[in-house]
Enzyme design. Structure first.
Site, mmCIF file in Angstrom:
data_model
loop_
_atom_site.group_PDB
_atom_site.id
_atom_site.type_symbol
_atom_site.label_atom_id
_atom_site.label_comp_id
_atom_site.label_asym_id
_atom_site.label_seq_id
_atom_site.Cartn_x
_atom_site.Cartn_y
_atom_site.Cartn_z
ATOM 1 N N CYS A 9 -14.663 -1.113 -10.055
ATOM 2 C CA CYS A 9 -13.732 -0.113 -9.525
ATOM 3 C C CYS A 9 -14.380 1.250 -9.291
ATOM 4 O O CYS A 9 -14.165 1.870 -8.239
ATOM 5 C CB CYS A 9 -12.528 0.021 -10.451
ATOM 6 S SG CYS A 9 -12.911 0.548 -12.134
ATOM 7 N N HIS B 109 -9.466 1.935 -15.596
ATOM 8 C CA HIS B 109 -9.529 1.473 -14.212
ATOM 9 C C HIS B 109 -9.204 2.623 -13.267
ATOM 10 O O HIS B 109 -8.427 3.518 -13.611
ATOM 11 C CB HIS B 109 -8.522 0.333 -14.012
ATOM 12 C CG HIS B 109 -8.625 -0.358 -12.704
ATOM 13 N ND1 HIS B 109 -9.735 -1.071 -12.300
ATOM 14 C CD2 HIS B 109 -7.733 -0.444 -11.661
ATOM 15 C CE1 HIS B 109 -9.532 -1.574 -11.102
ATOM 16 N NE2 HIS B 109 -8.331 -1.200 -10.687
ATOM 17 N N HIS C 33 -8.308 -0.434 -4.563
ATOM 18 C CA HIS C 33 -9.162 -0.525 -5.752
ATOM 19 C C HIS C 33 -9.894 -1.861 -5.777
ATOM 20 O O HIS C 33 -9.587 -2.770 -4.992
ATOM 21 C CB HIS C 33 -8.320 -0.362 -7.029
ATOM 22 C CG HIS C 33 -7.286 -1.438 -7.225
ATOM 23 N ND1 HIS C 33 -7.146 -2.153 -8.384
ATOM 24 C CD2 HIS C 33 -6.316 -1.930 -6.390
ATOM 25 C CE1 HIS C 33 -6.150 -3.017 -8.286
ATOM 26 N NE2 HIS C 33 -5.632 -2.892 -7.079
#
Length: 206
Positions: free
Chosen positions: A115, A165, A177
């Protein structure tokens, strides 16, 4: 008689000169006007082409993200300078190139990417911004904003366990993402998983 002819010639010469100059300037002005009109037509055609290409990109983006806002309200001549909409489409272009690339912790290529690596590449390629490599460091950039203030290009962060994240916000509750499950994808903030794990948002582009 001679005097009359002489006076007549003296009258004709200035008239000829004036007429000739008027004709000359008239031609130049006509050419200048023609060039200006052609220039305006060229600029108009270029703008129309840009808008047409932008419309196509927007329609593709709208279809994929289920954006509820009408095209006319976001993508017409008056809104052409809408920086956030342009930013949105730039991000979507980058997403289109990376869509479906699988998640790989520590990865930074189309063979696999995580990510924070995805965010780093997106901002470097599209906005020439050098971003830190880790999610933790990215979470310290810019200024923190409320979830209700989210705009295109804002970073959204989630607490998902030992490793946090990150994604980049688009519009209408959507964000891009690199998902551990689906790879590079677009998800909704109000998804039950992301809604529960939502941490904060940082604005890195004013």
């Amino acid at each position: 008689m001679i005097m009359c002819i002489k006076n007549f010639l003296l009258f004709l010469i200035p008239l000829f000169i004036i007429t000739g100059c008027s004709s000359k300037f008239g031609n130049d002005n006509s050419k200048l006007s023609y060039k200006q009109n052609n220039g305006d037509m060229f600029q108009s055609a270029s703008l129309e082409n840009m808008l047409e290409q932008r419309d196509l990109r927007f329609q593709k983006y709208k279809k994929l993200t289920k954006l509820k806002k009408p095209l006319d309200s976001l993508n017409n001549h008056a809104d052409y300078q809408n920086d956030r909409m342009d930013l949105d489409l730039e991000l979507f272009d980058f997403y289109s190139e990376w869509e479906g690339v699988e998640y790989k912790f520590g990865g930074d290529s189309k063979n696999g990417i995580d990510c924070s690596g995805f965010i780093q590449k997106a901002f470097k390629e599209k906005f020439d911004m050098t971003m830190p490599r880790t999610t933790q460091m990215q979470s310290q950039l810019g200024k923190e904003i409320d979830k209700s203030e989210l705009k295109s290009g804002d970073l959204v962060f989630f607490r998902t366990g030992d490793v946090n994240h990150v994604g980049v916000y688009l519009e209408d509750g959507m964000f891009i993402h690199a998902s551990t499950k689906n790879g590079v994808t677009i998800s909704e903030l109000d998804n039950s998983y992301f809604s529960k794990s939502y941490w904060k948002a940082q604005r890195v582009i004013d």
